[in-house]
Design a protein around this motif. Structure first.
Motif, short mmCIF file in Angstrom:
data_model
loop_
_atom_site.label_atom_id
_atom_site.label_comp_id
_atom_site.label_asym_id
_atom_site.label_seq_id
_atom_site.Cartn_x
_atom_site.Cartn_y
_atom_site.Cartn_z
N GLN A 325 0.81 -1.21 0.00
CA GLN A 325 0.00 0.00 0.00
C GLN A 325 0.85 1.26 0.00
O GLN A 325 0.52 2.24 -0.68
CB GLN A 325 -0.94 -0.02 1.21
CG GLN A 325 -1.90 1.16 1.29
CD GLN A 325 -1.30 2.36 2.02
OE1 GLN A 325 -0.21 2.29 2.59
NE2 GLN A 325 -2.02 3.48 1.99
N ARG A 326 1.94 1.25 0.75
CA ARG A 326 2.76 2.46 0.83
C ARG A 326 3.39 2.80 -0.52
O ARG A 326 3.74 3.95 -0.77
CB ARG A 326 3.82 2.35 1.92
CG ARG A 326 4.90 1.34 1.69
CD ARG A 326 5.97 1.47 2.77
NE ARG A 326 5.47 1.16 4.08
CZ ARG A 326 5.89 0.12 4.81
NH1 ARG A 326 6.81 -0.69 4.33
NH2 ARG A 326 5.39 -0.10 6.00
N LEU A 327 3.50 1.80 -1.39
CA LEU A 327 3.98 2.07 -2.75
C LEU A 327 2.86 2.59 -3.64
O LEU A 327 3.06 3.49 -4.46
CB LEU A 327 4.57 0.80 -3.37
CG LEU A 327 5.82 0.21 -2.72
CD1 LEU A 327 6.27 -1.03 -3.46
CD2 LEU A 327 6.95 1.23 -2.67
N LEU A 328 1.67 2.04 -3.47
CA LEU A 328 0.54 2.41 -4.33
C LEU A 328 0.10 3.86 -4.15
O LEU A 328 -0.56 4.42 -5.03
CB LEU A 328 -0.64 1.48 -4.09
CG LEU A 328 -0.45 0.01 -4.51
CD1 LEU A 328 -1.73 -0.77 -4.29
CD2 LEU A 328 -0.02 -0.09 -5.97
N VAL A 329 0.42 4.46 -3.04
CA VAL A 329 0.01 5.84 -2.81
C VAL A 329 1.14 6.83 -3.12
O VAL A 329 0.98 8.04 -2.92
CB VAL A 329 -0.47 6.05 -1.35
CG1 VAL A 329 -1.69 5.19 -1.08
CG2 VAL A 329 0.64 5.74 -0.34
N GLN A 367 -10.23 3.43 1.66
CA GLN A 367 -9.68 2.09 1.82
C GLN A 367 -8.22 2.02 1.38
O GLN A 367 -7.40 1.39 2.03
CB GLN A 367 -10.51 1.07 1.01
CG GLN A 367 -11.89 0.79 1.57
CD GLN A 367 -12.62 -0.25 0.72
OE1 GLN A 367 -13.58 0.06 0.02
NE2 GLN A 367 -12.15 -1.47 0.79
N LEU A 368 -7.94 2.67 0.25
CA LEU A 368 -6.57 2.62 -0.27
C LEU A 368 -5.62 3.42 0.61
O LEU A 368 -4.48 2.99 0.86
CB LEU A 368 -6.54 3.16 -1.70
CG LEU A 368 -5.16 3.19 -2.37
CD1 LEU A 368 -4.58 1.79 -2.49
CD2 LEU A 368 -5.26 3.85 -3.75
N ASN A 369 -6.08 4.55 1.09
CA ASN A 369 -5.19 5.42 1.87
C ASN A 369 -5.95 6.08 3.01
O ASN A 369 -6.14 7.29 3.04
CB ASN A 369 -4.58 6.49 0.95
CG ASN A 369 -3.42 7.20 1.60
OD1 ASN A 369 -2.80 6.69 2.52
ND2 ASN A 369 -3.12 8.40 1.12
#
Length: 430
Positions: A325-329, A367-369
């Motif tokens: 997740q920390r990469l996707l944001v 949900q994503l962030n």
């Protein structure tokens, strides 16, 4: 007819009404003959810069390059169009390898002879729709050929950037390089070091944005130009070229930064020799590239992040969500995913991870962030003194939150209290 084209015709008519020769010149003529719509129109004229200013008035002219015979003519107040008007000229020597030391105003034929490539050296009369070609440009267009005008060694010595432009034009139009021109490029390739990094980067971007990026990078290597642009890639071309070209061909719809990353990805685990500690380093490579091409911080970071994130992205579906997740944001996740998508051509099993990641990016923002459950003030209210450990605690709490182990702030505060007691106990028993 577009407003800019109409304005370019008006400029020609007004120059002729003043008693001067005026023709469209350069790239717009090439594009018209190829059936493409020019982005802009340049006018070549027998009028001097001062005569152009007198004819159109001070308010409508910008003397941007009067020493080289160049004036910008602006449209009326209702129009934003502008046309570059240049006096027919011949050039003297090019001491800096980019611009003539001085120019002499001359004739259309002599002006054509000082231009770079035959397909860019033609004139067009927009009134009679006649092509004026002193350099064989029409024939080279039909043959699909990029050929330097006159002596290619002389043309390239005048402006070192022309070597990169030759490859770029060939890639853009899917043309071939004239043998004598290519030979001259190979002879003088090292001289492109005299060109500013910014100008080289602009040419590289335009080249990589074409549909012939793989062909172009191969040609840059074959002529020796890649040694100046990306020596790390050039040095490992024999082993890495097949993978690089596959990645470039598979990233046809992606931006140029993805394609730069594609050039470097096959090198990341390449052993320079038998010493396993002598592998290429992502950060070092991109820092060197940034310095060489004077890339913006954001551009260099996009390339670095795309490369550095690949090991995590390629096993994303089986990794801890907090790690993924920390990469996707991150701001440059698009470049990183584009590189992962291109890598499917070399490693088809990456399709599952690529699709999985794209699906996660469609999650609602909450949900994503989601907002963090704890912040620095929460830690201070819990009795902790500000310290370097704050960042570690907050990241630990964030990871537990993303992994679904802390569902709300109450749970996070309880976790914080337990962690605090455990740390205090550990310190008192040591």
């Amino acid at each position: 007819m577009s407003e800019v084209k109409q304005f370019a015709i008006e400029v020609v008519n007004q120059l002729r009404s003043g008693g001067f020769i005026a023709l469209w010149a350069g790239g717009c003529v090439r594009d018209l003959l190829m059936g493409n719509t020019p982005h802009d129109y340049d006018v070549a004229t027998s009028a001097t810069p001062q005569q152009v200013r007198e004819l159109f008035g001070m308010r409508r002219t910008l003397m941007v390059g009067a020493a080289f015979g160049v004036v910008i003519v602006k449209g009326s107040s209702k129009l934003q169009e502008q046309v570059e008007v240049a006096t027919f000229r011949t050039d003297s020597s090019y001491t800096d390898g980019r611009r003539p030391d001085r120019v002499t105003f001359s004739t259309p034929e002599k002006d054509a002879q000082r231009r770079d490539f035959s397909i860019n050296g033609m004139f067009f009369d927009p009134i009679t729709e006649e092509v004026i070609d002193y350099v064989g440009g029409r024939e080279d267009l039909r043959a699909g050929l990029i050929r330097a005008i006159g002596d290619p060694h002389a043309r390239l010595a005048e402006d070192k950037l022309r070597m990169l432009r030759a490859v770029r034009f060939a890639a853009r139009f899917a043309f071939r390089l004239d043998a004598a021109t290519e030979s001259a490029i190979t002879t003088h390739a090292a001289e492109t070091e005299l060109v500013s990094g910014e100008r080289i980067a602009i040419e590289l971007r335009k080249t990589l944005e074409t549909n012939q990026a793989a062909w172009a990078v191969t040609k840059l290597h074959d002529t020796g130009l890649l040694q100046v642009i990306a020596p790390e890639v050039d040095a490992r071309w024999t082993d890495a070229s097949a993978s690089i070209c596959t990645l470039l061909e598979s990233s046809s719809d992606d931006g140029w930064l993805t394609r730069v990353a594609a050039m470097y990805w096959p090198l990341m685990n390449y052993k320079l020799n038998s010493d396993s500690n002598n592998n290429l380093n992502v950060a070092d490579c991109i820092a060197s590239l940034k310095k060489r091409l004077k890339l913006a911080n954001d551009e260099a970071e996009a390339i670095r992040f795309a490369l550095a994130s690949q090991p995590t992205l390629e096993i994303a579906s089986s990794s801890q969500w907090s790690e993924v997740q920390r990469l996707l944001v991150k701001p440059h996740i698009g470049t990183a995913l584009s590189l992962l998508g291109a890598r499917r051509a070399l490693k088809p099993e990456l399709s599952h991870e690529y699709d999985w990641l794209h699906a996660r990016l469609q999650l609602p923002a909450e949900q994503l962030n989601p907002l963090p459950l704890l912040d620095g003030q929460d830690l201070q209210r819990a009795g902790l003194s500000p310290s370097a450990e704050f960042r570690l605690i907050l990241q630990e709490a964030r990871d537990l939150q993303l992994d679904g182990k802390l569902l709300d702030q109450a749970a996070a505060l309880k976790w914080l209290e337990v962690r605090k007691r455990a740390k205090t106990h550990s310190e008192t028993t040591q």
